[in-house]
Design an enzyme around this catalytic site. Structure first.
Site, mmCIF file in Angstrom:
data_model
loop_
_atom_site.group_PDB
_atom_site.id
_atom_site.type_symbol
_atom_site.label_atom_id
_atom_site.label_comp_id
_atom_site.label_asym_id
_atom_site.label_seq_id
_atom_site.Cartn_x
_atom_site.Cartn_y
_atom_site.Cartn_z
ATOM 1 C CB ALA A 119 -0.842 0.081 1.407
ATOM 2 C CE1 TYR A 150 2.458 7.323 4.845
ATOM 3 C CE2 TYR A 150 2.079 9.182 3.253
ATOM 4 C CZ TYR A 150 1.614 7.886 3.917
ATOM 5 O OH TYR A 150 0.416 7.443 3.270
HETATM 6 P P1 NAD Z 1 -4.483 4.570 9.714
HETATM 7 O O1 NAD Z 1 -3.686 5.316 10.435
HETATM 8 O O2 NAD Z 1 -6.192 4.599 9.677
HETATM 9 O O3 NAD Z 1 -4.161 3.045 9.495
HETATM 10 C C1 NAD Z 1 -2.919 2.659 9.609
HETATM 11 C C2 NAD Z 1 -2.955 1.360 10.576
HETATM 12 O O4 NAD Z 1 -1.698 0.677 10.731
HETATM 13 C C3 NAD Z 1 -3.551 1.575 11.897
HETATM 14 O O5 NAD Z 1 -4.314 0.591 12.621
HETATM 15 C C4 NAD Z 1 -2.128 1.552 12.852
HETATM 16 O O6 NAD Z 1 -2.416 1.087 14.016
HETATM 17 C C5 NAD Z 1 -1.320 0.319 11.926
HETATM 18 N N1 NAD Z 1 0.062 0.453 12.183
HETATM 19 C C6 NAD Z 1 0.941 1.556 12.194
HETATM 20 N N2 NAD Z 1 2.189 1.220 12.295
HETATM 21 C C7 NAD Z 1 2.157 -0.279 12.467
HETATM 22 C C8 NAD Z 1 3.170 -1.104 13.138
HETATM 23 N N3 NAD Z 1 4.442 -0.632 13.301
HETATM 24 N N4 NAD Z 1 2.796 -2.319 13.285
HETATM 25 C C9 NAD Z 1 1.468 -2.619 13.260
HETATM 26 N N5 NAD Z 1 0.287 -1.822 12.824
HETATM 27 C C10 NAD Z 1 0.817 -0.626 12.613
HETATM 28 O O7 NAD Z 1 -4.458 4.949 8.059
HETATM 29 P P2 NAD Z 1 -5.237 4.566 6.701
HETATM 30 O O8 NAD Z 1 -5.570 5.702 6.107
HETATM 31 O O9 NAD Z 1 -6.100 3.544 6.907
HETATM 32 O O10 NAD Z 1 -3.824 4.055 5.838
HETATM 33 C C11 NAD Z 1 -3.503 2.671 5.698
HETATM 34 C C12 NAD Z 1 -2.303 2.638 4.657
HETATM 35 O O11 NAD Z 1 -2.772 3.120 3.392
HETATM 36 C C13 NAD Z 1 -1.272 3.290 5.006
HETATM 37 O O12 NAD Z 1 -0.133 2.448 4.716
HETATM 38 C C14 NAD Z 1 -1.253 4.507 4.191
HETATM 39 O O13 NAD Z 1 0.222 4.966 4.058
HETATM 40 C C15 NAD Z 1 -1.777 4.113 3.069
HETATM 41 N N6 NAD Z 1 -2.453 5.198 2.325
HETATM 42 C C16 NAD Z 1 -3.809 5.622 2.690
HETATM 43 C C17 NAD Z 1 -4.321 6.685 2.273
HETATM 44 C C18 NAD Z 1 -5.638 7.530 2.645
HETATM 45 O O14 NAD Z 1 -5.979 8.496 2.045
HETATM 46 N N7 NAD Z 1 -6.175 7.081 3.590
HETATM 47 C C19 NAD Z 1 -3.427 7.332 0.997
HETATM 48 C C20 NAD Z 1 -2.475 6.663 0.642
HETATM 49 C C21 NAD Z 1 -1.853 5.611 1.062
#
Ligand code: NAD
Ligand code: UDP
Length: 320
Positions: A119, A150
């Site tokens: 992702a 990031y």
């Molecule tokens: P979010 O913060 O809601 O979810 C991230 C999850 O990862 C959380 O549940 C957190 O507890 C977990 N996490 C973080 N570090 C961890 C670790 N070391 N070990 C285990 N768990 C860990 O964010 P999201 O929006 O759901 O994003 C999810 C993924 O999608 C991320 O990788 C993010 O970079 C990617 N992403 C999201 C978006 C968006 O707009 N939501 C856009 C681009 C990329």
């Protein structure tokens, strides 16, 4: 997934996007291992899945090696802070999960012979000089700016994923996800949609950064999840942009949310964060061509669902 139904591991599965992914995988008949440290996500996001015997929740930091029992067909690696507010507060942790965490998730996929989905993010394009952003664009990232923890973590993750594919034979794919929003984004998440909705519902001023002319393209979470699962099911290596190509200024987002909430909140213009990208819109031609995918939820509809959820009607919406 190659075997249907099969078993998927979702790192970051108790986060915003991850919880929708787990929900959809279960609805499609799969067994799901959700591995999450709860650093930004939490049990509440997956509480409605815990009754399902095919859903397994493992509370663990993926920076430490981790395993799950039995066969695995697919590893979806989402664990990472994702909101600027979170990754600026946890800069080293963000770099570590992008390096050590991605290594451990790739090692799991290698041991299990599973397909691996990384992702990644539109942030690999930085403050883009090419618009809209195509997958061929190399990006414009300040390597020592505050956002670099990031951006560079995700760029490293892409490089590592490519190395495991080319040198260790792991079946991998890179998804570059653009701004995704929807129910289960936390009030305090800091990203633009939950922040504005929370402020509008509370009758507080909407904190528009800069003059609000910077753009983002908002994709509803069910559409993003559908794109990710189509990409996982394909044999493609990526990278493939997953996002909505309808571009809005931040000020337009504020106006739309004010209208949808019926709020009389005013706008407060606040400082623009350092290196805040001025424009962002995906070229989704590759996703359309390879996956037959494009988002189907109009922004107005997706925002209305988000507003209803944040207003307190916290029913767990069914998957599309
Ligand atoms: P979010 O913060 O809601 O979810 C991230 C999850 O990862 C959380 O549940 C957190 O507890 C977990 N996490 C973080 N570090 C961890 C670790 N070391 N070990 C285990 N768990 C860990 O964010 P999201 O929006 O759901 O994003 C999810 C993924 O999608 C991320 O990788 C993010 O970079 C990617 N992403 C999201 C978006 C968006 O707009 N939501 C856009 C681009 C990329
Ligand atoms: N933003 C804003 N007010 C806020 C939060 C965010 O104006 O309270 C702006 C932010 O400066 C950026 C855009 O909204 O220009 C999207 O920010 P977000 O944190 O959601 O994600 P980004 O795309 O920057 O990672």
């Amino acid at each position: 997934m190659r075997r249907t139904p099969g078993t998927a591991v979702v790192t970051g599965g108790a986060g915003f996007v991850g919880s929708w992914l787990c929900q959809r995988l279960l609805a499609d008949g799969h067994e799901v291992w959700c591995v999450d440290s709860f650093v930004t996500g939490g049990r509440d996001n997956v509480a409605h899945l815990l009754h399902d015997p095919r859903f397994h929740l493992v509370v663990a930091d993926v920076c430490d090696p981790f395993d799950v029992p039995g066969e695995v067909d697919l590893v979806l690696h989402l664990a990472s802070p994702a909101s600027p507010v979170h990754y600026l507060r946890m800069p080293v942790e963000t770099l570590m999960v992008g390096s050590r965490g991605t290594t451990n998730a790739l090692d799991l996929a290698e041991r299990k012979g599973a397909r691996f989905l990384m992702a990644s993010t539109s942030e690999v394009y930085g403050d883009p000089l090419e618009h809209p952003q195509r997958e061929t664009y190399w990006g414009n990232v300040n390597p020592i700016g505050p956002r670099s923890v990031y951006d560079e973590a995700k760029r490293f993750s892409e490089a590592l994923t490519t190395a495991y594919r080319e040198h260790r034979g792991v079946d991998t794919v890179i998804a570059r996800i653009f701004n995704t929003y929807g129910p289960r984004m936390a009030d305090q998440d800091g990203r633009v949609v939950p922040t504005f909705v929370h402020q509008a519902l509370a009758g507080e001023p909407l904190t528009v950064a800069g003059d609000g002319s910077q753009t983002r393209s908002l994709c509803f979470v069910e559409d993003t999840v559908d794109g990710l699962l189509r990409l996982a099911a394909s044999g493609e290596p990526g990278p493939v942009n997953i996002g909505n190509d309808q571009e809005l200024t931040v000020l337009q987002i504020a106006e739309l949310i004010t209208e949808l909430t019926g709020s009389d909140s005013r706008v407060d213009f606040v400082d623009l964060p350092t290196d805040d990208p001025k424009v962002r819109r995906p070229d989704i031609g590759r996703a359309e061509q390879l996956l037959g995918w494009r988002p189907s939820t109009p922004v107005r509809e997706g925002l209305s669902r988000t507003v209803r959820w944040m207003a307190g009607e916290r029913t767990q919406p069914a998957t599309a």
